[in-house]
Write a protein that holds these residues in place. Structure first.
Motif, PDB file in Angstrom:
ATOM      1  N   LEU A 128      20.725 -79.255   2.046  1.00 23.37           N
ATOM      2  CA  LEU A 128      21.083 -78.802   0.693  1.00 23.37           C
ATOM      3  C   LEU A 128      19.970 -77.948   0.093  1.00 23.37           C
ATOM      4  CD1 LEU A 128      22.724 -82.097  -0.580  1.00 23.37           C
ATOM      5  CD2 LEU A 128      23.880 -79.895  -0.396  1.00 23.37           C
ATOM      6  N   TYR A 137      25.375 -71.487  -2.505  1.00 23.36           N
ATOM      7  CA  TYR A 137      26.417 -72.082  -3.342  1.00 23.36           C
ATOM      8  C   TYR A 137      26.746 -71.271  -4.597  1.00 23.36           C
ATOM      9  CZ  TYR A 137      25.582 -76.316  -0.564  1.00 23.36           C
ATOM     10  OH  TYR A 137      25.464 -77.215   0.443  1.00 23.36           O
ATOM     11  N   CYS A 142      34.671 -74.822  -6.314  1.00 25.01           N
ATOM     12  CA  CYS A 142      34.996 -76.151  -5.796  1.00 25.01           C
ATOM     13  C   CYS A 142      36.504 -76.130  -5.538  1.00 25.01           C
ATOM     14  CB  CYS A 142      34.616 -77.231  -6.804  1.00 25.01           C
ATOM     15  SG  CYS A 142      32.822 -77.353  -7.074  1.00 25.01           S
ATOM     16  N   GLY A 154      31.297 -76.563  -2.032  1.00 22.36           N
ATOM     17  CA  GLY A 154      30.351 -76.155  -0.994  1.00 22.36           C
ATOM     18  C   GLY A 154      30.902 -75.302   0.116  1.00 22.36           C
ATOM     19  N   SER A 210      27.795 -77.616   4.718  1.00 22.75           N
ATOM     20  CA  SER A 210      27.453 -77.347   3.316  1.00 22.75           C
ATOM     21  C   SER A 210      28.346 -78.079   2.327  1.00 22.75           C
ATOM     22  CB  SER A 210      27.560 -75.843   3.052  1.00 22.75           C
ATOM     23  OG  SER A 210      28.881 -75.388   3.326  1.00 22.75           O
ATOM     24  N   GLN A 211      29.488 -78.596   2.778  1.00 20.64           N
ATOM     25  CA  GLN A 211      30.467 -79.160   1.848  1.00 20.64           C
ATOM     26  C   GLN A 211      30.066 -80.572   1.394  1.00 20.64           C
ATOM     27  OE1 GLN A 211      34.681 -78.457   2.726  1.00 20.64           O
ATOM     28  NE2 GLN A 211      34.042 -77.165   4.451  1.00 20.64           N
TER      29      GLN A 211
END
Length: 283
Positions: A128, A137, A142, A154, A210-211
C-alpha cells in the motif's frame, strides 16, 4: 728441546681447537635464533593473512545479507490489460512492527484514516505504501459496495481484475469460528471482520495486489478469505454513509456498483511508528 717444542705446538693446537669450537657453537646458536625468529615471522604472517581474509581488518564488520521480508510475484500485463506497471516494492529491510497511517480522501466527505498493522501484515503495508507513493490510487473509483457490507476500492480499471503487475500471498486471514459441541449452546464470538476492518482482496483469492475492502458492517463468514491489513481510526461514518448509496448492475449481473461515483481523490501512507494498532473508530 724437540720435545718441549712439540708440547708447545700441541698446546697451541688445542687452544686453537677450543677457540674454533667456541666460534662454531656461537654461530650455531645464532643460526638457531635466526631460524626461530623466521618461523615466528612466517607464522605471524599466516595468522595475519587469515584474519585479513576473514575481514578482521575491515573498517566496518561485514554484515550478513538481509533476508527477504516479502516476495512479489510478477503478473503478466500482456495477458491482462487491466494491470498497471508501477514497479515493485522492496523485498528487504521492511518495517515489521508498529503501525503506519493511511489516509483516504474521497468525494463523499471527510478523510478516512487507517492504521496499517505492520506486525500482522508487513507486506500488505509495504505494498500500500509503495502504490501510494506512485499515486496509483489517486482519482480512481471504488467500484463496489459489496453484499458483505464493505466498500471495495483500489482497481483503477473498475473491473475487479485490475491492479499492479505483481501479487503477494495472504498474511493475516482470520481463523474460521470454532463449532460448538452439539450438547452446548453456541457462544457468541467476535466477527472475523468487525466494522472498520480494512482487508485486502485478490482475484483469485490469495493473490493480493492493490484492491482492498473497508467494512462498514460486521462480517463473519464460515470460511474467512481476506487478509486483514488494518483498522479504520477515523471517518468510519463516511464509509457507513457510502454504504447506504444505491447500487446498480455492474455489467455482470451483480447489483454492487455505486449509482453515484465514489472517487478516491488521494490516498497517502505516512511513515511507520511504534504505536499499537488502534481500534475502529466512528469519528
Amino acid at each position: 728441546m724437540a720435545s718441549s717444542r712439540d708440547r708447545q705446538r700441541k698446546l697451541a693446537r688445542a687452544k686453537l681447537d677450543r677457540q674454533l669450537a667456541r666460534r662454531a657453537a656461537v654461530a650455531k646458536r645464532r643460526r638457531q635464533i635466526q631460524a626461530g625468529v623466521g618461523a615466528a615471522v612466517v607464522l605471524a604472517l599466516i595468522v595475519a593473512g587469515s584474519a585479513w581474509a576473514l575481514g578482521a581488518f575491515d573498517s566496518e564488520p561485514k554484515k550478513q545479507a538481509a533476508e527477504d521480508t516479502c516476495l512479489w510475484t510478477p503478473q503478466d500485463a500482456a495477458a491482462n490489460a487491466n494491470l498497471k506497471d508501477v514497479g515493485t516494492p522492496a523485498t528487504k529491510n521492511l518495517p515489521t512492527s508498529g503501525t503506519r497511517p493511511m489516509t483516504v480522501t474521497t468525494n463523499q466527505g471527510g478523510p478516512i484514516t487507517v492504521d496499517l498493522d505492520l506486525a500482522a501484515a508487513p507486506c500488505g503495508g509495504a505494498s500500500l505504501a509503495h502504490l501510494a507513493s506512485r499515486k496509483f490510487y489517486d482519482t480512481t473509483k471504488c467500484h463496489e459496495i459489496t453484499t458483505e457490507g464493505a466498500l471495495r476500492c483500489g482497481d483503477p480499471s473498475g473491473t475487479g481484475i485490475g491492479g499492479p503487475t505483481y501479487s503477494f500471498y495472504d498474511e493475516n486471514v482470520p481463523t474460521a469460528p470454532e463449532a460448538s459441541p452439539s450438547a452446548s449452546p453456541a457462544q457468541a464470538q467476535p466477527p472475523a471482520y468487525p466494522k472498520g476492518t480494512v482487508a485486502l482482496v485478490g482475484n483469485p483469492p490469495g493473490t493480493n495486489g492493490s484492491q482492498f475492502l473497508i467494512f462498514f458492517k460486521d462480517f463473519n463468514p464460515a470460511k474467512p478469505a481476506y487478509s486483514v491489513v488494518g483498522r479504520v481510526t477515523g471517518g468510519l461514518d463516511v464509509v457507513e454513509k457510502i454504504g447506504t448509496l444505491p447500487t446498480v448492475d455492474n455489467g455482470s449481473g451483480a447489483k454492487v456498483k455505486p449509482k453515484t461515483d465514489v472517487v478516491i481523490q488521494s490516498l497517502t501512507v505516512g511513515e511507520p511508528n511504534a504505536a499499537p494498532a488502534s481500534s475502529p473508530s466512528a469519528g
